[in-house]
Design an enzyme around this catalytic site. Structure first.
Site, PDB file in Angstrom:
ATOM      1  N   ARG A  39       0.840  -1.219   0.000  1.00 43.52           N
ATOM      2  CA  ARG A  39       0.000   0.000   0.000  1.00 43.52           C
ATOM      3  C   ARG A  39       0.866   1.256   0.000  1.00 43.52           C
ATOM      4  O   ARG A  39       1.269   1.753   1.046  1.00 43.52           O
ATOM      5  CB  ARG A  39      -0.945  -0.027   1.203  1.00 43.52           C
ATOM      6  CG  ARG A  39      -2.060  -1.062   1.061  1.00 43.52           C
ATOM      7  CD  ARG A  39      -2.856  -1.216   2.317  1.00 43.52           C
ATOM      8  NE  ARG A  39      -2.085  -1.837   3.391  1.00 43.52           N
ATOM      9  CZ  ARG A  39      -2.553  -2.075   4.618  1.00 43.52           C
ATOM     10  NH1 ARG A  39      -3.777  -1.724   4.932  1.00 43.52           N
ATOM     11  NH2 ARG A  39      -1.793  -2.655   5.517  1.00 43.52           N
ATOM     12  N   ASP A  64       5.401  -6.373  -3.294  1.00 37.55           N
ATOM     13  CA  ASP A  64       4.823  -7.587  -2.715  1.00 37.55           C
ATOM     14  C   ASP A  64       5.995  -8.538  -2.479  1.00 37.55           C
ATOM     15  O   ASP A  64       6.609  -9.017  -3.443  1.00 37.55           O
ATOM     16  CB  ASP A  64       3.813  -8.185  -3.707  1.00 37.55           C
ATOM     17  CG  ASP A  64       3.221  -9.494  -3.214  1.00 37.55           C
ATOM     18  OD1 ASP A  64       3.748 -10.087  -2.250  1.00 37.55           O
ATOM     19  OD2 ASP A  64       2.213  -9.926  -3.810  1.00 37.55           O
ATOM     20  N   ASN A  91       9.711  -7.968   8.412  1.00 33.80           N
ATOM     21  CA  ASN A  91       8.499  -7.861   9.234  1.00 33.80           C
ATOM     22  C   ASN A  91       7.226  -8.225   8.472  1.00 33.80           C
ATOM     23  O   ASN A  91       6.253  -8.676   9.078  1.00 33.80           O
ATOM     24  CB  ASN A  91       8.403  -6.426   9.776  1.00 33.80           C
ATOM     25  CG  ASN A  91       7.030  -6.086  10.289  1.00 33.80           C
ATOM     26  OD1 ASN A  91       6.643  -6.488  11.389  1.00 33.80           O
ATOM     27  ND2 ASN A  91       6.255  -5.346   9.496  1.00 33.80           N
ATOM     28  N   TYR A 157      -0.232 -20.984   9.685  1.00 35.60           N
ATOM     29  CA  TYR A 157       0.455 -19.787  10.226  1.00 35.60           C
ATOM     30  C   TYR A 157       1.558 -20.230  11.182  1.00 35.60           C
ATOM     31  O   TYR A 157       2.698 -19.745  11.082  1.00 35.60           O
ATOM     32  CB  TYR A 157      -0.545 -18.856  10.927  1.00 35.60           C
ATOM     33  CG  TYR A 157       0.136 -17.632  11.510  1.00 35.60           C
ATOM     34  CD1 TYR A 157       0.611 -16.619  10.674  1.00 35.60           C
ATOM     35  CD2 TYR A 157       0.358 -17.502  12.879  1.00 35.60           C
ATOM     36  CE1 TYR A 157       1.267 -15.507  11.198  1.00 35.60           C
ATOM     37  CE2 TYR A 157       1.013 -16.393  13.408  1.00 35.60           C
ATOM     38  CZ  TYR A 157       1.461 -15.399  12.556  1.00 35.60           C
ATOM     39  OH  TYR A 157       2.127 -14.301  13.069  1.00 35.60           O
ATOM     40  N   PRO A 187       6.839 -12.044  19.185  1.00 35.28           N
ATOM     41  CA  PRO A 187       5.804 -11.583  20.117  1.00 35.28           C
ATOM     42  C   PRO A 187       4.616 -12.531  20.249  1.00 35.28           C
ATOM     43  O   PRO A 187       4.322 -13.317  19.345  1.00 35.28           O
ATOM     44  CB  PRO A 187       5.317 -10.264  19.490  1.00 35.28           C
ATOM     45  CG  PRO A 187       6.156 -10.022  18.274  1.00 35.28           C
ATOM     46  CD  PRO A 187       6.772 -11.332  17.899  1.00 35.28           C
ATOM     47  N   PHE A 194      -3.473  -7.088  12.357  1.00 34.66           N
ATOM     48  CA  PHE A 194      -3.226  -8.524  12.184  1.00 34.66           C
ATOM     49  C   PHE A 194      -4.511  -9.362  12.209  1.00 34.66           C
ATOM     50  O   PHE A 194      -4.748 -10.180  11.312  1.00 34.66           O
ATOM     51  CB  PHE A 194      -2.259  -8.978  13.281  1.00 34.66           C
ATOM     52  CG  PHE A 194      -1.907 -10.427  13.278  1.00 34.66           C
ATOM     53  CD1 PHE A 194      -0.883 -10.916  12.482  1.00 34.66           C
ATOM     54  CD2 PHE A 194      -2.592 -11.334  14.085  1.00 34.66           C
ATOM     55  CE1 PHE A 194      -0.543 -12.266  12.489  1.00 34.66           C
ATOM     56  CE2 PHE A 194      -2.266 -12.680  14.092  1.00 34.66           C
ATOM     57  CZ  PHE A 194      -1.239 -13.144  13.303  1.00 34.66           C
TER      58      PHE A 194
HETATM   59  P1  NDP Z   1      -0.345  -5.678  10.273  1.00 32.39           P
HETATM   60  O1  NDP Z   1      -1.414  -6.374   9.502  1.00 32.39           O
HETATM   61  O2  NDP Z   1      -0.718  -4.460  11.039  1.00 32.39           O
HETATM   62  O3  NDP Z   1       0.888  -5.343   9.316  1.00 32.39           O
HETATM   63  C1  NDP Z   1       1.356  -6.281   8.387  1.00 32.39           C
HETATM   64  C2  NDP Z   1       2.289  -5.586   7.409  1.00 32.39           C
HETATM   65  O4  NDP Z   1       2.782  -6.564   6.484  1.00 32.39           O
HETATM   66  C3  NDP Z   1       1.563  -4.514   6.610  1.00 32.39           C
HETATM   67  O5  NDP Z   1       2.405  -3.385   6.510  1.00 32.39           O
HETATM   68  C4  NDP Z   1       1.375  -5.152   5.245  1.00 32.39           C
HETATM   69  O6  NDP Z   1       1.450  -4.133   4.233  1.00 32.39           O
HETATM   70  C5  NDP Z   1       2.607  -6.053   5.169  1.00 32.39           C
HETATM   71  N1  NDP Z   1       2.437  -7.129   4.215  1.00 32.39           N
HETATM   72  C6  NDP Z   1       1.540  -8.146   4.240  1.00 32.39           C
HETATM   73  N2  NDP Z   1       1.674  -8.899   3.145  1.00 32.39           N
HETATM   74  C7  NDP Z   1       2.673  -8.342   2.398  1.00 32.39           C
HETATM   75  C8  NDP Z   1       3.269  -8.654   1.141  1.00 32.39           C
HETATM   76  N3  NDP Z   1       2.878  -9.713   0.415  1.00 32.39           N
HETATM   77  N4  NDP Z   1       4.263  -7.864   0.688  1.00 32.39           N
HETATM   78  C9  NDP Z   1       4.679  -6.794   1.406  1.00 32.39           C
HETATM   79  N5  NDP Z   1       4.160  -6.452   2.591  1.00 32.39           N
HETATM   80  C10 NDP Z   1       3.159  -7.210   3.073  1.00 32.39           C
HETATM   81  O7  NDP Z   1       0.246  -6.790  11.259  1.00 32.39           O
HETATM   82  P2  NDP Z   1       1.447  -6.768  12.319  1.00 32.39           P
HETATM   83  O8  NDP Z   1       2.117  -5.464  12.369  1.00 32.39           O
HETATM   84  O9  NDP Z   1       0.917  -7.337  13.558  1.00 32.39           O
HETATM   85  O10 NDP Z   1       2.403  -7.869  11.677  1.00 32.39           O
HETATM   86  C11 NDP Z   1       3.785  -7.662  11.412  1.00 32.39           C
HETATM   87  C12 NDP Z   1       4.543  -8.948  11.643  1.00 32.39           C
HETATM   88  O11 NDP Z   1       4.457  -9.317  13.021  1.00 32.39           O
HETATM   89  C13 NDP Z   1       4.011 -10.157  10.864  1.00 32.39           C
HETATM   90  O12 NDP Z   1       5.109 -10.898  10.379  1.00 32.39           O
HETATM   91  C14 NDP Z   1       3.252 -10.960  11.912  1.00 32.39           C
HETATM   92  O13 NDP Z   1       3.193 -12.316  11.597  1.00 32.39           O
HETATM   93  C15 NDP Z   1       4.115 -10.679  13.137  1.00 32.39           C
HETATM   94  N6  NDP Z   1       3.464 -10.917  14.415  1.00 32.39           N
HETATM   95  C16 NDP Z   1       2.314 -10.251  14.754  1.00 32.39           C
HETATM   96  C17 NDP Z   1       1.717 -10.485  15.982  1.00 32.39           C
HETATM   97  C18 NDP Z   1       0.435  -9.847  16.380  1.00 32.39           C
HETATM   98  O14 NDP Z   1      -0.213 -10.341  17.342  1.00 32.39           O
HETATM   99  N7  NDP Z   1      -0.003  -8.777  15.757  1.00 32.39           N
HETATM  100  C19 NDP Z   1       2.334 -11.394  16.943  1.00 32.39           C
HETATM  101  C20 NDP Z   1       3.532 -12.043  16.478  1.00 32.39           C
HETATM  102  C21 NDP Z   1       4.077 -11.775  15.279  1.00 32.39           C
HETATM  103  P3  NDP Z   1       0.584  -4.090   2.891  1.00 32.39           P
HETATM  104  O15 NDP Z   1      -0.741  -4.725   3.184  1.00 32.39           O
HETATM  105  O16 NDP Z   1       0.500  -2.617   2.602  1.00 32.39           O
HETATM  106  O17 NDP Z   1       1.397  -4.830   1.891  1.00 32.39           O
HETATM  107  C1  8X3 Z   2       0.610 -13.733  16.152  1.00 32.91           C
HETATM  108  C2  8X3 Z   2       0.342 -14.240  17.518  1.00 32.91           C
HETATM  109  O1  8X3 Z   2      -0.778 -16.105  18.829  1.00 32.91           O
HETATM  110  O2  8X3 Z   2      -2.090 -14.992  17.097  1.00 32.91           O
HETATM  111  O3  8X3 Z   2       1.765 -14.274  15.624  1.00 32.91           O
HETATM  112  O4  8X3 Z   2      -0.344 -16.514  16.496  1.00 32.91           O
HETATM  113  S1  8X3 Z   2      -0.755 -15.541  17.474  1.00 32.91           S
END
Ligand code: NDP
Ligand code: 8X3
Length: 257
Positions: A39, A64, A91, A157, A187, A194
């Site tokens: 985005r 992507d 990330n 996942y 985390p 998410f």
């Molecule tokens: P968000 O959904 O808020 O952010 C996810 C980010 O990933 C967005 O910026 C999105 O951008 C980007 N993204 C997704 N798919 C693609 C792609 N194909 N190419 C490029 N960018 C992509 O989630 P979080 O900030 O929570 O997640 C970030 C990371 O943290 C992830 O790896 C997630 O698995 C991990 N995580 C999250 C937890 C949680 O509870 N929230 C816990 C543990 C780990 P866009 O859509 O613009 O491409």
């Molecule tokens: C995100 C945390 O517990 O939803 O990675 O899988 S959990």
């Protein structure tokens, strides 16, 4: 604390949640940022905010990470001033669905594997050789407690995050003998987009995930990522696992209501 002033930091998934918070924390610490996500308008708004607040220089990549040829073409053709990436924050990631495996949507699986696993590999393969060649650099992967513990419906996942854990450990072996560092930040529950993404835009269902408890914030995670990046050069933080006080495991949380 080691300085990251003027270092080039590439953050994937910078348009939301943890990635956007990392951008703010690293900008505040004086880094120059390459911000990648699909985005572009989100990245533009963030870049403007960082420029106004910290005077941060940014390079925006609409990318992507699961598109192998786009990743290769974009990251091997970075403008010269941005090519020597010092820190890569892998990330970008997502979950899709919470179905039993035998009822799962294969398209959901493809998206998680393409992004969380293959995307991380493609980006790392493009950026890491330069770090090894220059004799400096660090990769920080966003794993999850889902890579340490499973939970019902977590199947694919959890498997992608277990793969990230395994890859981080293997990279530590592969990078032995170089000064390049490799870390994982894993985390538990963080309130971001998410869950909304997991439930395909069902905001009510997403909100229930965090109901009655105090989840981690994206800033809590960015703080730890920055900590990993600012240790003295001889210190490698291998893995940080963090969860809310209200969470004890992937399946046990304490809710007040
Ligand atoms: P968000 O959904 O808020 O952010 C996810 C980010 O990933 C967005 O910026 C999105 O951008 C980007 N993204 C997704 N798919 C693609 C792609 N194909 N190419 C490029 N960018 C992509 O989630 P979080 O900030 O929570 O997640 C970030 C990371 O943290 C992830 O790896 C997630 O698995 C991990 N995580 C999250 C937890 C949680 O509870 N929230 C816990 C543990 C780990 P866009 O859509 O613009 O491409
Ligand atoms: C995100 C945390 O517990 O939803 O990675 O899988 S959990």
């Amino acid at each position: 604390m080691a300085s990251i002033q003027n270092q080039i930091v590439l953050i994937t998934g910078a348009s939301s949640g943890i990635g956007a918070s990392c951008a703010r924390f690293f900008a505040d610490a004086g880094a120059r940022l390459i911000l990648a996500a699909r985005r572009r308008e989100r990245l533009e708004a963030l870049a403007t905010e960082l420029k106004d607040k910290f005077g941060t220089e940014t390079l925006l990549l609409q990318l992507d990470v699961g598109d192998r040829s786009a990743v290769e073409a974009t990251l091997t053709a970075l403008p010269e001033a941005w090519a020597a990436v010092d820190i890569l924050i892998n990330n970008a990631g997502l979950s899709r669905g919470l179905d039993k495996l035998h009822e799962g949507d294969i398209q959901d699986w493809e998206e998680m594997i393409d992004t969380n696993l293959k995307g991380l590999l493609y980006v790392t393969r493009a950026i890491l050789p330069g770090m090894v060649q220059r004799g400096r650099g660090q990769v920080i992967n966003l794993g999850s407690i889902a890579g340490h513990q499973t939970y019902p419906g977590g199947n694919v996942y959890c498997a992608t995050k277990a793969a990230v854990k395994s890859l981080t450990e293997c990279l530590k072996l592969d990078l032995l003998g170089t000064p390049v560092r490799i870390s994982s930040v894993d985390p538990g529950m963080v309130e971001t987009e998410f869950s909304e993404v997991r439930f395909h835009g069902d905001g009510d269902r997403a909100q229930k995930v965090y109901q009655g408890l105090t989840p981690l914030t994206p800033d809590d995670i960015a703080d730890v990522v920055l900590y990993c990046a600012t240790r003295p050069p001889h210190v490698n933080i291998n893995d940080v696992v963090l969860m809310p006080v209200d969470q004890a495991s992937t399946t046990m949380s304490y809710r007040r209501s």
